[in-house]
Design an enzyme around this catalytic site. Sequence first.
Site, mmCIF file in Angstrom:
data_model
loop_
_atom_site.group_PDB
_atom_site.id
_atom_site.type_symbol
_atom_site.label_atom_id
_atom_site.label_comp_id
_atom_site.label_asym_id
_atom_site.label_seq_id
_atom_site.Cartn_x
_atom_site.Cartn_y
_atom_site.Cartn_z
ATOM 1 C CD GLU A 270 4.154 -4.112 1.862
ATOM 2 O OE1 GLU A 270 3.129 -4.704 1.847
ATOM 3 O OE2 GLU A 270 5.034 -2.631 2.302
ATOM 4 C CD GLU A 300 8.048 1.626 -0.570
ATOM 5 O OE1 GLU A 300 9.207 1.160 -0.377
ATOM 6 O OE2 GLU A 300 7.143 0.617 -0.810
ATOM 7 C CG ASP A 443 8.305 -4.597 5.811
ATOM 8 O OD1 ASP A 443 9.522 -4.816 6.217
ATOM 9 O OD2 ASP A 443 8.145 -3.957 4.724
HETATM 10 N N1 LIG Z 1 5.903 7.537 13.583
HETATM 11 C C1 LIG Z 1 4.852 6.639 13.678
HETATM 12 N N2 LIG Z 1 4.185 6.175 13.790
HETATM 13 C C2 LIG Z 1 2.953 5.613 13.730
HETATM 14 N N3 LIG Z 1 3.196 5.156 12.479
HETATM 15 C C3 LIG Z 1 4.498 5.724 11.391
HETATM 16 C C4 LIG Z 1 4.746 6.158 11.920
HETATM 17 N N4 LIG Z 1 6.069 6.765 11.232
HETATM 18 C C5 LIG Z 1 5.651 5.706 9.325
HETATM 19 N N5 LIG Z 1 4.265 5.428 10.224
HETATM 20 C C6 LIG Z 1 4.306 4.249 8.749
HETATM 21 O O1 LIG Z 1 4.568 3.039 8.380
HETATM 22 C C7 LIG Z 1 4.553 3.595 6.774
HETATM 23 C C8 LIG Z 1 6.181 3.242 6.462
HETATM 24 O O2 LIG Z 1 6.076 2.829 5.907
HETATM 25 P P1 LIG Z 1 7.523 1.904 5.043
HETATM 26 O O3 LIG Z 1 7.781 2.968 3.935
HETATM 27 O O4 LIG Z 1 7.438 0.499 3.503
HETATM 28 O O5 LIG Z 1 8.369 1.891 6.000
HETATM 29 P P2 LIG Z 1 9.215 -0.191 5.688
HETATM 30 O O6 LIG Z 1 9.440 -0.776 4.416
HETATM 31 O O7 LIG Z 1 10.196 0.173 6.814
HETATM 32 O O8 LIG Z 1 8.569 -1.565 6.515
HETATM 33 C C9 LIG Z 1 4.479 4.674 6.657
HETATM 34 O O9 LIG Z 1 3.727 4.899 5.731
HETATM 35 C C10 LIG Z 1 3.231 5.293 7.923
HETATM 36 O O10 LIG Z 1 2.242 4.727 7.644
HETATM 37 O O1 LIG Z 2 15.461 -5.753 0.124
HETATM 38 P P1 LIG Z 2 16.288 -6.054 1.532
HETATM 39 O O2 LIG Z 2 17.763 -5.865 1.595
HETATM 40 O O3 LIG Z 2 15.360 -7.191 1.206
HETATM 41 O O4 LIG Z 2 15.761 -5.477 3.089
HETATM 42 C C1 LIG Z 2 14.480 -5.132 3.314
HETATM 43 C C2 LIG Z 2 14.577 -4.044 4.794
HETATM 44 O O5 LIG Z 2 13.397 -4.041 3.879
HETATM 45 C C3 LIG Z 2 12.673 -4.345 5.958
HETATM 46 O O6 LIG Z 2 11.965 -4.945 5.085
HETATM 47 C C4 LIG Z 2 11.948 -3.246 6.599
HETATM 48 O O7 LIG Z 2 10.694 -3.057 4.476
HETATM 49 C C5 LIG Z 2 14.028 -3.690 6.602
HETATM 50 O O8 LIG Z 2 13.743 -4.995 7.330
HETATM 51 C C6 LIG Z 2 14.576 -4.721 5.412
HETATM 52 O O9 LIG Z 2 16.391 -4.553 6.167
HETATM 53 MG MG LIG Z 3 7.675 -1.124 3.220
#
Ligand SMILES: Nc1ncnc2c1ncn2[C@@H]1O[C@H](COP(=O)(O)OP(=O)(O)O)[C@@H](O)[C@H]1O
Ligand SMILES: O=P(O)(O)OC[C@H]1O[C@](O)(CO)[C@@H](O)[C@@H]1O
Ligand SMILES: [Mg+2]
Length: 464
Positions: A270, A300, A443
């Site tokens: 991931e 990414e 995630d």
């Molecule tokens: N308001 C929302 N409702 C439902 N799904 C969402 C919303 N905002 C974002 N998402 C989903 O979550 C994903 C965010 O992924 P990402 O940027 O990798 O987040 P993180 O790395 O914080 O887990 C988006 O690509 C979309 O598919």
């Molecule tokens: O790059 P780091 O410091 O491991 O953090 C990962 C960040 O990405 C997330 O896992 C979301 O994808 C956050 O919860 C966290 O703060």
């Molecule tokens: Mg992510």
Amino acid sequence: MEIKEYLNNLSNLSIFLAYNANVDTIKYLNDKDVQELIDLFDVNEIIKKIEEYPRIIKSPLDFVARLIHSMKTGKPAEVPLYDDEEINKWFNRFKYDEERMGGQVGIISNLLSILGLKKVIAYTPILSKKQAEMFVNKDNLLYPSVVDGNLILKKPIESYREDDPLKINRIFEYKKGVKFRLGDEEITTPQANRFIVASRPENLRIEIRDELREKLPKIGDMVDCAILSGYQAIKEEYKDGKTGDYYLKKAKEDIKLLKKNNKNLKVHLEFASIPNRAIRKKIADNLLPNVDCVGMDETELANVLNVIGYDKLSNEILKKSWVEDVVEGSKILLEEYDLEIVQVHTMYYIMYLCREDNPLTNEELKKTLEFATILASTKAALGNIGDVDDLKVGLEVPYNEYRDLLASIVAELSKKPENKDYRMLLVPSRLVKNPKSTVGLGDTISSGAFVGYVSFLKNKLNSA
Ligand SMILES: Nc1ncnc2c1ncn2[C@@H]1O[C@H](COP(=O)(O)OP(=O)(O)O)[C@@H](O)[C@H]1O
Ligand SMILES: O=P(O)(O)OC[C@H]1O[C@](O)(CO)[C@@H](O)[C@@H]1O
Ligand SMILES: [Mg+2]
């Protein structure tokens, strides 16, 4: 979508997770918060700093500039924080709204434990008491340790080390429609998203501690799959003389050790944003050839393409994130690194790209994506998934308005001769208009889809 049947499928699946867990300290920003930050500086300083685009936060100005840029574009961003006492203390000025489990391992292990997987073995190199308390306290969520040379699996709350450091990331969440002025420019956030200030403590090393490493083949034999993440925290060099190459070489061996006794072990990597281009390239070249599946958001994907020579396509994706370009980029990664699946999640859709001969049917593949959208909409709406009953909330969130357009684009793309050796499955996101929070949704999507993928593969293997 038959959620019960899907969950039933997961109940005999076991998984290993490594490396990154932390505490997410979250602040929900409003108009006033942002204006106050801007008013700390001369506007021209901010504008100049935004153009400079700092890739690490060494000063409050670096932070405000990158935050404004993220809020103006509505794009998710994660920027590492320089490991320095002063700038770290500066972030204590905020009144944070909540603390939550963070990091891919933290978020995913809690989610999969609640979804009822048979066994979730979650590893993180540092496990303080406070961090351990943030893991769900259920029998299926275990932390691996070595005692007298033996592999021991116990709940995180029974495994923490008193003097381990705690890793805290500050998360700045903003809703759609937050308004602020930057000089004479009125800015309104175009959608809800999050800005992560990711701490990079010198003593945090992304590795499996040596005494546990020799147990990796045994762990690999106890599980069906693994999700690996956190590599974005690897630095080019450390004060003790160790280098990023040292840790990447170990990370590559970790994957081989996990697979040693279990040829069927499926490994998913991931992604998160990796600002250091050299490290980003090394992660791609060293790790992607050794995993089976990869999950990432479109930013990414664009950034990886950028460091492997596809600048034009990378810029296209950053600018418009059209399905055609994301498919093109996914094909490149699939071929370049001989992957089984590239899963890309964007605001409006989640997509798999795999080879035509993937053992699963389109229906099975789509089911895993549909489940992932329900997980995301549930977590977006509630902030957290505390129980499988919460999923009915996500199920009620409709697909977003681009559903039909996206379906027609993918149908067209699938027919093109250059795509005959591939399958692309797309499911529109169930976008929550006013999400409680967005951190960790990617995630959530990737892990929900991946465990479904492995469980369908396992069924096929068993029925063969
Ligand atoms: N308001 C929302 N409702 C439902 N799904 C969402 C919303 N905002 C974002 N998402 C989903 O979550 C994903 C965010 O992924 P990402 O940027 O990798 O987040 P993180 O790395 O914080 O887990 C988006 O690509 C979309 O598919
Ligand atoms: O790059 P780091 O410091 O491991 O953090 C990962 C960040 O990405 C997330 O896992 C979301 O994808 C956050 O919860 C966290 O703060
Ligand atoms: Mg992510």
